[in-house]
Design an enzyme around this catalytic site. Structure first.
Site, PDB file in Angstrom:
ATOM      1  N   ASP A  58     -19.767  -9.811 -29.018  1.00 26.97           N
ATOM      2  CA  ASP A  58     -18.428  -9.217 -29.179  1.00 26.97           C
ATOM      3  C   ASP A  58     -18.548  -7.690 -29.287  1.00 26.97           C
ATOM      4  OD1 ASP A  58     -19.476  -9.118 -31.722  1.00 26.97           O
ATOM      5  OD2 ASP A  58     -17.830 -10.201 -32.692  1.00 26.97           O
ATOM      6  N   SER A  59     -19.793  -7.194 -29.186  1.00 23.33           N
ATOM      7  CA  SER A  59     -20.001  -5.752 -28.999  1.00 23.33           C
ATOM      8  C   SER A  59     -19.397  -5.304 -27.670  1.00 23.33           C
ATOM      9  CB  SER A  59     -21.498  -5.418 -29.038  1.00 23.33           C
ATOM     10  OG  SER A  59     -22.216  -6.263 -28.164  1.00 23.33           O
ATOM     11  N   ASP A  97     -20.697 -14.990 -28.386  1.00 23.58           N
ATOM     12  CA  ASP A  97     -20.118 -14.799 -29.718  1.00 23.58           C
ATOM     13  C   ASP A  97     -18.756 -15.473 -29.809  1.00 23.58           C
ATOM     14  OD1 ASP A  97     -21.819 -13.388 -31.405  1.00 23.58           O
ATOM     15  OD2 ASP A  97     -21.215 -11.434 -30.623  1.00 23.58           O
ATOM     16  N   LYS A 127     -22.450 -18.076 -31.133  1.00 22.51           N
ATOM     17  CA  LYS A 127     -22.951 -17.374 -32.333  1.00 22.51           C
ATOM     18  C   LYS A 127     -21.777 -17.106 -33.270  1.00 22.51           C
ATOM     19  CE  LYS A 127     -24.625 -12.957 -32.245  1.00 22.51           C
ATOM     20  NZ  LYS A 127     -23.638 -12.204 -33.051  1.00 22.51           N
ATOM     21  N   GLU A 129     -20.790 -15.408 -37.259  1.00 24.89           N
ATOM     22  CA  GLU A 129     -21.269 -14.541 -38.341  1.00 24.89           C
ATOM     23  C   GLU A 129     -20.957 -15.159 -39.699  1.00 24.89           C
ATOM     24  OE1 GLU A 129     -19.790 -10.530 -37.942  1.00 24.89           O
ATOM     25  OE2 GLU A 129     -20.547 -10.347 -35.894  1.00 24.89           O
ATOM     26  N   GLU A 196     -29.320  -8.758 -38.794  1.00 27.43           N
ATOM     27  CA  GLU A 196     -28.998  -7.394 -38.372  1.00 27.43           C
ATOM     28  C   GLU A 196     -29.111  -6.412 -39.537  1.00 27.43           C
ATOM     29  OE1 GLU A 196     -25.473  -7.015 -35.979  1.00 27.43           O
ATOM     30  OE2 GLU A 196     -25.508  -4.829 -36.058  1.00 27.43           O
TER      31      GLU A 196
HETATM   32  O1  KIV Z   1     -22.275  -8.443 -30.519  1.00 27.07           O
HETATM   33  C1  KIV Z   1     -23.492  -8.168 -30.439  1.00 27.07           C
HETATM   34  O2  KIV Z   1     -23.941  -7.444 -29.536  1.00 27.07           O
HETATM   35  C2  KIV Z   1     -24.381  -8.712 -31.456  1.00 27.07           C
HETATM   36  C3  KIV Z   1     -25.794  -8.241 -31.447  1.00 27.07           C
HETATM   37  C4  KIV Z   1     -25.836  -6.856 -31.946  1.00 27.07           C
HETATM   38  C5  KIV Z   1     -26.687  -9.128 -32.186  1.00 27.07           C
HETATM   39  O3  KIV Z   1     -23.974  -9.491 -32.250  1.00 27.07           O
END
Ligand code: KIV
Length: 278
Positions: A58-59, A97, A127, A129, A196
């Site tokens: 989600d980056s 994510d 993924k 969090e 992280e």
């Molecule tokens: O969203 C992302 O890119 C991440 C990584 C930094 C692990 O969660």
């Protein structure tokens, strides 16, 4: 752990990466290389380079959408980008994510959203969090057959609670919480955990304490693998440069120079040439 990880690593090259393969890599002491991708072209390049895990993070918000945080990313954004990435990947495991608030409200909603990521976009895992608060949800998702990767330490979706992107778990209370959360996620059935921005010594201890592979980002060299944002390590995104990012190229500068040369050629009527015309 293998005495000769570089020899053992050879047996993992070229084979489709699965969650089982990652746990074999941990057992054999073979480091896991992971990177992010958000589109077909980048995913193809990352996959062809032999990277084991491609995360559609989600980056995408900071890297592709020009935003400050990940909290506004939607299911539709993630489904779209995961679909693009999936088309470019043959070998790597594709993890997507689940965006903020797509899994925190109700486990059945989380399950539906995880299912959409797999069925509609082709993700092979999702993924999430968090630790204790999402452990039951993780179990529900894993129980129906969707692999889940955990994410502890600095969890960017909680930025408004933390207030900063600084290193987490420096004090003993938070370090204990992290140790406990890693165990809870393992018990809930995650196949891997991203850690992280936590102190290297704590990350190494947590990595030792769980049976699943731990992938670090800003968590030192004692993890089972490493992940970076591709645009960061390529020098394309230079807005943030945390010290854990190693620059493997300066593509941002190179791209800008190429754009400037192109614009100059167009303005000087040097592009296109007769050879580039019909
Ligand atoms: O969203 C992302 O890119 C991440 C990584 C930094 C692990 O969660």
């Amino acid at each position: 752990m293998s005495q000769h990880p570089e020899e053992t690593a050879g047996s993992f090259v070229g084979r489709k990466v699965t969650t089982n393969r990652l746990s074999e890599m941990k057992a054999a002491g073979v480091p896991i290389a992971a990177l992010t991708a958000y589109d077909y072209t980048m995913a193809q390049l990352v996959d062809a380079a032999g990277v084991d895990v491609i995360l559609v993070g989600d980056s995408v918000s900071t890297v592709m959408q020009g935003l400050e945080t990940t909290v506004t990313v939607t299911m539709e954004h993630m489904l779209y980008h995961t679909t693009l990435v999936r088309r470019g990947v043959e070998r790597a495991l594709v993890v997507a994510d689940l965006p903020f608030m797509s899994y925190q409200v109700r486990p059945d909603e989380a399950l539906r959203n995880a299912g959409r990521m797999v069925k509609e976009a082709g993700a092979e895992a999702v993924k999430l969090e968090g630790g204790q608060v999402i452990a039951d949800t993780v179990k529900r998702i894993v129980d129906v057959g969707i692999p889940v990767m955990g994410h502890l330490g600095l969890t960017p979706q909680s930025i408004h609670k933390f207030g900063t992107y600084q290193v987490r778990a420096r004090d003993e209370r938070e370090a204990d919480e992290l140790r406990r959360d890693a165990k809870l996620l393992e018990e809930a059935g995650v196949f891997s955990i991203v850690l992280e921005k936590v102190p290297a010594r704590l990350a190494a201890e947590v990595t030792e304490s769980v049976s699943v592979p731990v992938i670090g980002i800003g968590a030192g060299g004692g993890c089972d693998g490493q992940i970076l944002v591709s645009q960061d390590m390529l020098g394309i995104c230079t807005r943030f440069s945390p010290r854990f990012v190693r620059r493997y190229a300066d593509l941002g500068e190179e791209m800008q120079r190429a754009f400037e040369r192109y614009a100059g050629d167009v303005r000087a009527r040097e592009f296109p040439s007769p050879d580039e015309s019909y």
